[in-house]
Design an enzyme around this catalytic site. Structure first.
Site, short mmCIF file in Angstrom:
data_model
loop_
_atom_site.label_atom_id
_atom_site.label_comp_id
_atom_site.label_asym_id
_atom_site.label_seq_id
_atom_site.Cartn_x
_atom_site.Cartn_y
_atom_site.Cartn_z
N HIS A 53 3.39 6.82 -6.90
CA HIS A 53 2.45 7.96 -7.32
C HIS A 53 3.38 8.95 -7.28
O HIS A 53 3.58 9.86 -8.13
CB HIS A 53 1.46 8.15 -6.33
CG HIS A 53 0.41 9.05 -7.07
ND1 HIS A 53 -0.55 9.28 -6.24
CD2 HIS A 53 0.33 9.62 -8.15
CE1 HIS A 53 -1.36 10.03 -7.02
NE2 HIS A 53 -0.96 10.12 -8.20
N HIS B 185 1.63 4.36 -3.03
CA HIS B 185 1.91 5.92 -2.77
C HIS B 185 3.26 6.52 -3.24
O HIS B 185 3.44 7.58 -4.04
CB HIS B 185 1.80 6.43 -1.08
CG HIS B 185 0.31 6.22 -0.74
ND1 HIS B 185 -0.56 7.00 -1.29
CD2 HIS B 185 -0.14 5.68 0.35
CE1 HIS B 185 -1.83 6.84 -0.49
NE2 HIS B 185 -1.45 6.07 0.66
N HIS C 190 0.79 -1.34 -0.06
CA HIS C 190 0.12 -0.07 0.02
C HIS C 190 0.87 0.87 0.08
O HIS C 190 0.71 2.18 -0.78
CB HIS C 190 -0.88 -0.02 1.24
CG HIS C 190 -1.86 1.31 1.21
ND1 HIS C 190 -3.04 1.25 1.04
CD2 HIS C 190 -1.46 2.60 1.74
CE1 HIS C 190 -3.72 2.43 1.36
NE2 HIS C 190 -2.67 3.16 1.78
N GLU C 191 1.76 1.34 0.92
CA GLU C 191 2.67 2.41 1.06
C GLU C 191 3.60 2.66 -0.13
O GLU C 191 3.72 3.65 -0.58
CB GLU C 191 3.64 2.71 2.29
CG GLU C 191 2.55 2.56 3.52
CD GLU C 191 1.48 3.74 3.59
OE1 GLU C 191 1.88 4.76 2.99
OE2 GLU C 191 0.47 3.47 4.31
#
Length: 679
Positions: free
Chosen positions: A475, A472, A468-469
């Site tokens: 991104h 990010h 999940h991290e």
């Protein structure tokens, strides 16, 4: 004595000289950076030339570089490697930094130039990205109070300053309550039920706190407290740990956050009224994809009732496990995880202690990088020679497929007393073509460190957090925009979780697991039978977890939908949950008194719903790969990169999603993924 913060940073890729930095260096460095930025703003506002995109918008985007790099460093250290001295500086600087932000965005000369360009935007011949920057910056000024009357502007600035001070106190109180708590396990009877990996992590936690060898300590780090609640056979100790975990900030001592929460809610309600809104939720949602409370609550309600039904079915299985164990007490919140694990073992023949040895941290990091390589052609080069702010930090150069530098990725994986709880991504430098800036992106996790000489073993949920991290992180790393304000994760709050939650899907792909999930002692790959059990059990417990998340989002929205702050936030929280009939054994992901998403900043205030909103997007987006017949399909991956990951905030999010998917999102894939569709 020279101040390293006020000089060029000599580190590789422009990193600061972490080892030379002291808390006392920050106040004079901030003073100089704030003065420099004020001078830049005054110069932009007072120039004789008529406003143009170049001399106003582009100049504003490029201003404050020294302040920006200083703030990014300061907040990184305050979150990840703090100290009493640094916390003192943080408290002292909260007000002045907030005052500076208000002064910039209420600067009438600068706003007049931005406003003039905004009114003429159709005649300026701007590119799509330039127009997006103008629209976003203009909205930033409006939402910061630039158009208020002078008296209201002054009050608004005072409100923002006080909020910054309260946010800092709230976060420091939570960290203190988490760092201070230790459940010491000194006998074999107190360790009953705990598998080897939990014992090893608890032993290492004791060593990390200087308590000596042979002692085991349970802390409030999620990667330690959740396994303890799952496996400990000592019901009395489970209750102690659970009460400490959910009671953070709800006490009468120095870490009491109840009045701080109440004052923050009162000030946010006043902030909203100054903008002409009835409540803070209306103000916050104005700049989101959801737009209003009705859209948010409609989604939460659509999930709530199926989740209640799923949890009721799970409850029967939990009660069955209790009966099988001869337990004759009522089912309480500190019992749920323990008996749910036994029910899962009985139903699926799956024991987490059997699974965990296959998920060593280093192998899962390799899996995370490999997926990014297959999807986006990235390469990750370990740089052990690059020192971070703490020995736990690992540095990697990120290279494009042609070998050129994409950015720098720093990863800080372990829980420690000087680090706040949770997991997050932040930037030490954002990508920007105009500034010639390559990104420096940081991931923080709070995994319980393995024993000396042994790997850190992750739960399946920990692996999900890791991916999940890094979603990010991608991104930020893949951002390819001209202007810093539009870079990376600086998108609408209910869009920012799309890349992170989408990336989670790859961690559970059988091909990925078969390649990287290998037993840390034997190097045996995850057996097919065990993989089949994991897949069969994937949706067991989703009713419970969905209710915990959704209840937190409902309480958040209810608190920020008030025109006036409640007198007693604990009673308000309890009454709200009673209205929604949340089963008492379920509880919340986050109670208000330690809800850092809401009260350590305004980032997710009236916005905790965004994870579910983005889950609609991510499940639908992943279906694009499924429909292509290959979860690493290069065409779909290229479209994802172009339309979403590289675009930052240069495109309106609904438009960006439609460009990727060819249509608006639909909710059914999310409901299916959670097992909440009608049978």
């Amino acid at each position: 004595m020279s101040n390293p913060l006020m000089q060029a940073w000599p580190g590789v890729h422009g990193l600061p000289p972490f080892a030379d930095i002291q808390p006392a260096h920050f106040p004079p460095a901030f003073e100089a950076a704030l003065a420099e930025h004020r001078a830049e703003i005054d110069a932009i506002a007072s120039q004789a030339e008529a406003p143009s995109f170049a001399n106003t918008l582009a100049a504003f985007d490029a201003s404050g570089r020294q302040l920006t790099r200083l703030e990014y460093l300061f907040y990184t250290l305050a979150a990840s490697a703090t100290s009493p001295e640094l916390q003192s500086v943080q408290r002292a600087m909260a007000g002045p930094l907030a005052e500076h932000g208000s002064a910039v965005y209420m600067h009438q000369g600068l706003f007049a130039r931005v406003d003039a360009l905004f009114r003429e935007r159709d005649e300026l011949g701007l590119s799509a990205e330039q127009r997006r920057l103008l629209e976003r910056v203009h909205l930033d000024f409006l939402r910061a109070g630039a158009r208020l009357e002078p008296e209201a502007r002054a009050r608004y600035a005072a409100v923002m300053t006080r909020l910054a001070e309260l946010n800092t106190r709230f976060a420091q109180n939570v960290l203190a309550s988490e760092s201070d708590y230790q459940l010491r396990l000194t006998t074999e009877a107190e360790l009953a039920g705990l598998p080897d990996f939990v014992r090893a992590a608890a032993r290492q936690a004791a060593l990390d706190r200087g308590l000596g060898d042979g002692l085991h300590v349970i802390t409030l780090s999620r990667s330690l407290i959740v396994p303890f609640l799952t496996f400990s056979a000592r019901r009395d100790l489970r209750e102690q740990a659970w009460r400490a975990w959910v009671g953070r900030g709800d006490d009468t001592g120095s870490t009491d956050n109840r009045e701080i929460c109440r004052e923050i809610l009162a000030l946010r309600a006043e902030q909203a009224r100054l903008h002409g809104h009835v409540c803070y939720a209306d103000y916050a949602l104005e700049d989101t994809m959801a737009r209003n409370q009705g859209a948010v609550m409609g989604l939460l309600e659509r999930v709530w009732h199926p989740a209640l039904a799923a949890q009721a079915r799970e409850r029967e299985a939990v009660l069955g496990a209790m009966a099988a164990a001869g337990a004759d007490h009522a089912l309480e919140a500190w019992d749920w995880r323990y008996y749910a694990e036994q029910a899962r073992r009985a139903r699926f023949d799956l024991d987490e202690a059997e699974v965990k040895p296959y998920f060593a941290l280093d192998r899962m990091v390799a899996a995370m990088f490999d997926c990014a390589s297959r999807l986006f052609g990235l390469q990750f080069k370990a740089r052990p020679d690059i020192a971070g702010y703490h020995p736990d930090v690992r540095a990697y150069e990120v290279l494009n497929a042609d070998g050129s530098l994409r950015g720098l990725f720093l990863q800080d994986n372990f829980a420690r007393p000087t680090k706040r709880s949770g997991a997050w991504m932040n930037a030490l430098r954002n990508q920007s073509r105009a500034l010639g800036a390559t990104p420096v992106i940081l991931n923080n996790n709070n995994f319980a460190r393995g024993a000396a000489g042994e790997p850190t073993l992750l739960s399946f949920d920990d692996v999900r957090t890791l991916f999940h991290e890094f979603g990010h992180g991608l991104h930020g790393l893949l951002s390819d925009v001209t202007y810093e304000r539009l870079s990376g994760t600086q998108v609408l709050r209910d869009f920012v979780e799309l890349p992170s939650q989408l990336y989670e899907h790859w961690m559970a792909e059988p091909a990925v697991l078969k390649k990287f999930a290998r037993h840390w002692q034997t190097d045996e790959p995850l057996p097919d039978a065990l993989l089949a059990k994991l897949q069969a059990a994937r949706q067991f417990g989703q009713g419970y977890e969905t209710l915990r998340y959704t209840a937190s989002a409902i309480v958040d929205m209810a608190a920020h939908a008030l025109a006036q702050a409640p007198d007693d936030i604990v009673a308000f929280e309890r009454d709200t949950l009673a209205q929604w009939q949340l089963p008492r054994e379920v509880g919340l992901n986050h109670r208000l008194t330690h809800f850092q998403h809401l009260f350590s900043s305004a980032g997710y205030a009236a916005g905790y719903y965004v994870y579910l909103w983005a889950e609609v997007l991510d499940c639908d987006a992943f279906d694009a790969f499924v429909e292509a017949g290959d979860v690493f399909d290069p065409t779909v991956a290229a479209r994802l990169r172009e339309c979403i990951l590289s675009a930052g905030n240069s495109r309106e999010p609904g438009e960006a999603f439609r460009a990727f998917r060819g249509r608006d999102p639909v909710v059914e894939p999310m409901l299916k993924d959670r097992g909440l569709l009608p049978a």
